[in-house]
Design a protein around this motif. Structure first.
Motif, PDB file in Angstrom:
ATOM      1  N   ALA A   1     -14.786 -30.119 -15.709  1.00  0.00           N
ATOM      2  CA  ALA A   1     -13.732 -29.836 -14.695  1.00  0.00           C
ATOM      3  C   ALA A   1     -13.581 -31.239 -13.990  1.00  0.00           C
ATOM      4  N   VAL A   2     -14.900 -31.743 -13.545  1.00  0.00           N
ATOM      5  CA  VAL A   2     -14.672 -33.203 -12.810  1.00  0.00           C
ATOM      6  C   VAL A   2     -14.246 -34.018 -13.572  1.00  0.00           C
ATOM      7  N   TRP A   3     -14.195 -34.184 -14.695  1.00  0.00           N
ATOM      8  CA  TRP A   3     -13.485 -35.144 -15.653  1.00  0.00           C
ATOM      9  C   TRP A   3     -12.173 -34.798 -15.419  1.00  0.00           C
ATOM     10  N   LEU A   4     -11.649 -33.592 -15.895  1.00  0.00           N
ATOM     11  CA  LEU A   4     -10.226 -33.498 -15.861  1.00  0.00           C
ATOM     12  C   LEU A   4      -9.659 -33.482 -14.491  1.00  0.00           C
ATOM     13  N   VAL A   5     -10.299 -33.338 -13.507  1.00  0.00           N
ATOM     14  CA  VAL A   5      -9.734 -33.650 -12.208  1.00  0.00           C
ATOM     15  C   VAL A   5      -9.393 -35.083 -11.981  1.00  0.00           C
ATOM     16  N   ASP A   6     -10.135 -35.938 -12.388  1.00  0.00           N
ATOM     17  CA  ASP A   6     -10.312 -37.385 -12.116  1.00  0.00           C
ATOM     18  C   ASP A   6      -9.319 -38.110 -12.967  1.00  0.00           C
ATOM     19  N   ASN A   7      -9.099 -37.339 -14.428  1.00  0.00           N
ATOM     20  CA  ASN A   7      -8.494 -38.355 -15.284  1.00  0.00           C
ATOM     21  C   ASN A   7      -7.270 -37.716 -15.845  1.00  0.00           C
ATOM     22  N   THR A   8      -6.781 -36.425 -15.407  1.00  0.00           N
ATOM     23  CA  THR A   8      -5.589 -35.925 -15.850  1.00  0.00           C
ATOM     24  C   THR A   8      -4.620 -35.376 -14.846  1.00  0.00           C
ATOM     25  N   SER A   9      -3.493 -34.844 -15.029  1.00  0.00           N
ATOM     26  CA  SER A   9      -2.435 -34.422 -14.035  1.00  0.00           C
ATOM     27  C   SER A   9      -2.575 -33.025 -14.293  1.00  0.00           C
ATOM     28  N   LEU A  10      -3.377 -32.440 -14.827  1.00  0.00           N
ATOM     29  CA  LEU A  10      -3.603 -30.752 -15.057  1.00  0.00           C
ATOM     30  C   LEU A  10      -3.613 -30.276 -13.546  1.00  0.00           C
ATOM     31  N   THR A  11      -3.035 -28.955 -13.336  1.00  0.00           N
ATOM     32  CA  THR A  11      -3.156 -28.284 -12.252  1.00  0.00           C
ATOM     33  C   THR A  11      -4.347 -27.648 -12.155  1.00  0.00           C
ATOM     34  N   PHE A  12      -4.759 -27.137 -10.754  1.00  0.00           N
ATOM     35  CA  PHE A  12      -5.974 -26.512 -10.670  1.00  0.00           C
ATOM     36  C   PHE A  12      -6.320 -25.113 -11.644  1.00  0.00           C
ATOM     37  N   GLU A  13      -5.217 -24.358 -11.587  1.00  0.00           N
ATOM     38  CA  GLU A  13      -5.206 -23.355 -12.564  1.00  0.00           C
ATOM     39  C   GLU A  13      -5.567 -23.535 -14.039  1.00  0.00           C
ATOM     40  N   GLN A  14      -5.056 -24.720 -14.388  1.00  0.00           N
ATOM     41  CA  GLN A  14      -5.153 -24.836 -15.794  1.00  0.00           C
ATOM     42  C   GLN A  14      -6.700 -25.334 -15.959  1.00  0.00           C
ATOM     43  N   ILE A  15      -7.256 -26.219 -15.125  1.00  0.00           N
ATOM     44  CA  ILE A  15      -8.303 -26.635 -15.186  1.00  0.00           C
ATOM     45  C   ILE A  15      -9.511 -25.488 -15.271  1.00  0.00           C
ATOM     46  N   ALA A  16      -9.119 -24.538 -14.174  1.00  0.00           N
ATOM     47  CA  ALA A  16      -9.961 -23.449 -14.103  1.00  0.00           C
ATOM     48  C   ALA A  16     -10.176 -22.612 -15.307  1.00  0.00           C
ATOM     49  N   ASP A  17      -8.697 -22.303 -15.435  1.00  0.00           N
ATOM     50  CA  ASP A  17      -8.754 -21.262 -16.777  1.00  0.00           C
ATOM     51  C   ASP A  17      -9.576 -22.052 -18.100  1.00  0.00           C
ATOM     52  N   PHE A  18      -9.351 -23.209 -18.268  1.00  0.00           N
ATOM     53  CA  PHE A  18     -10.177 -23.848 -19.298  1.00  0.00           C
ATOM     54  C   PHE A  18     -11.671 -24.137 -19.234  1.00  0.00           C
ATOM     55  N   CYS A  19     -11.978 -24.240 -18.112  1.00  0.00           N
ATOM     56  CA  CYS A  19     -13.473 -24.347 -17.847  1.00  0.00           C
ATOM     57  C   CYS A  19     -14.224 -23.046 -17.242  1.00  0.00           C
ATOM     58  N   GLY A  20     -13.364 -21.797 -17.174  1.00  0.00           N
ATOM     59  CA  GLY A  20     -13.947 -20.778 -16.635  1.00  0.00           C
ATOM     60  C   GLY A  20     -14.408 -20.758 -15.345  1.00  0.00           C
ATOM     61  N   LEU A  21     -13.593 -21.252 -14.420  1.00  0.00           N
ATOM     62  CA  LEU A  21     -14.081 -21.530 -13.099  1.00  0.00           C
ATOM     63  C   LEU A  21     -12.834 -20.958 -12.235  1.00  0.00           C
ATOM     64  N   HIS A  22     -13.272 -20.666 -10.965  1.00  0.00           N
ATOM     65  CA  HIS A  22     -12.114 -20.075  -9.928  1.00  0.00           C
ATOM     66  C   HIS A  22     -11.186 -21.355  -9.450  1.00  0.00           C
ATOM     67  N   PRO A  23     -10.229 -21.035  -9.252  1.00  0.00           N
ATOM     68  CA  PRO A  23      -9.104 -22.103  -8.717  1.00  0.00           C
ATOM     69  C   PRO A  23      -9.536 -22.810  -7.599  1.00  0.00           C
ATOM     70  N   LEU A  24     -10.065 -22.398  -6.703  1.00  0.00           N
ATOM     71  CA  LEU A  24     -10.428 -22.643  -5.353  1.00  0.00           C
ATOM     72  C   LEU A  24     -11.752 -23.565  -5.622  1.00  0.00           C
ATOM     73  N   GLU A  25     -12.458 -23.303  -6.553  1.00  0.00           N
ATOM     74  CA  GLU A  25     -13.977 -24.044  -6.973  1.00  0.00           C
ATOM     75  C   GLU A  25     -13.241 -25.353  -7.392  1.00  0.00           C
ATOM     76  N   VAL A  26     -12.216 -25.368  -8.257  1.00  0.00           N
ATOM     77  CA  VAL A  26     -11.715 -26.663  -8.752  1.00  0.00           C
ATOM     78  C   VAL A  26     -11.016 -27.316  -7.653  1.00  0.00           C
ATOM     79  N   ARG A  27     -10.426 -26.762  -6.753  1.00  0.00           N
ATOM     80  CA  ARG A  27      -9.795 -27.532  -5.557  1.00  0.00           C
ATOM     81  C   ARG A  27     -10.995 -28.192  -4.757  1.00  0.00           C
ATOM     82  N   GLY A  28     -12.077 -27.307  -4.637  1.00  0.00           N
ATOM     83  CA  GLY A  28     -13.252 -27.885  -3.964  1.00  0.00           C
ATOM     84  C   GLY A  28     -13.932 -29.157  -4.609  1.00  0.00           C
TER      85      GLY A  28
END
Length: 225
Positions: free
Chosen positions: A11-38
């Motif tokens: 999730a850290v890599w996807l946040v830093d290197n892609t334009s994916l939304t928090f929801e897309q990253i959360a769904d792929f990594c099995g995390l909560h969207p608020l955790e990805v926002r954090g």
């Protein structure tokens, strides 16, 4: 969503290197969207180094491009051989809440009194207890024997009715098979006893042979010239 290795690092890599939304990253990594926002805000996983899912073979470039072009698209992870090997295939041990553990001796006593055909191993597996505890309840050497009373484990909430019925049925069938094997080795079928030929009577010598030869006229009156 497929389980992936190092979900937060991914999730850290996807946040830093892609334009994916928090929801897309959360769904792929099995995390909560608020955790990805954090993670994006630097409040979560601050010291975790990002892991590229393209390099480690968990995501294809085609999937990533589709997701970046469509925010409603959810990426499908590549099934990882290593992730499958790391999964535990053993069933989780039966957990009994602490509030219910004191009820297990009562359930054991119920089995001992009402279903002696159920083995200690079956009781231990069903109730999540040990054979030594079962033996102590049976022999009344348990530390709380004075307060133990037989209670249906279904009533105590330790097991479901269907599971209990299935266990008792299997134990009864096994006992019936064992009894049939024991009985077949010692009992003679009734039809075989009826058709058996009677034993021959013991030979009894003739009375003459028992008492000796009977006297003749010559032995009584003398020989006649």
């Amino acid at each position: 969503m497929t389980d992936i290795l190092m979900p937060k690092a991914t999730a850290v890599w996807l946040v830093d290197n892609t334009s994916l939304t928090f929801e897309q990253i959360a769904d792929f990594c099995g995390l909560h969207p608020l955790e990805v926002r954090g993670i994006a805000d630097g409040d979560v996983a601050r010291d975790i180094r990002g892991a590229d899912p393209l390099v480690n073979g968990q995501l294809t470039r085609e999937e990533l491009d589709k997701a970046q072009n469509d925010e409603n698209y959810r990426m499908q992870a590549v099934v990882s051989r290593h992730a499958e090997l790391m999964k535990s295939h053993k069933p989780a041990p039966k957990y009994t809440p602490v509030s219910r553990r004191q009820d297990r001796p009562d359930a054991i006593a119920w089995f001992v009194r009402n279903h002696p055909e159920v083995t200690d191993a079956q009781i231990a597996k069903l109730l999540g207890t040990t054979k030594s505890t079962i033996e102590s309840v049976r022999n009344r050497t348990h530390w709380n024997s004075a307060n133990i009373k037989p209670v249906d484990p279904v009533t105590l909430g330790l097991v479901g009715q269907l599971a209990l019925d299935e266990l008792v049925r299997k134990a009864a069938e096994k006992k019936a098979r064992d009894d049939a094997k024991k009985g077949g080795a010692t009992l003679q079928p009734a039809d075989a006893a009826e058709t058996a030929e009677p034993a021959e009577p013991e030979f009894v010598p003739e009375a003459r042979e028992r008492r000796g030869a009977e006297p003749t006229a010559e032995s009584v009156f003398g020989r006649k010239d």
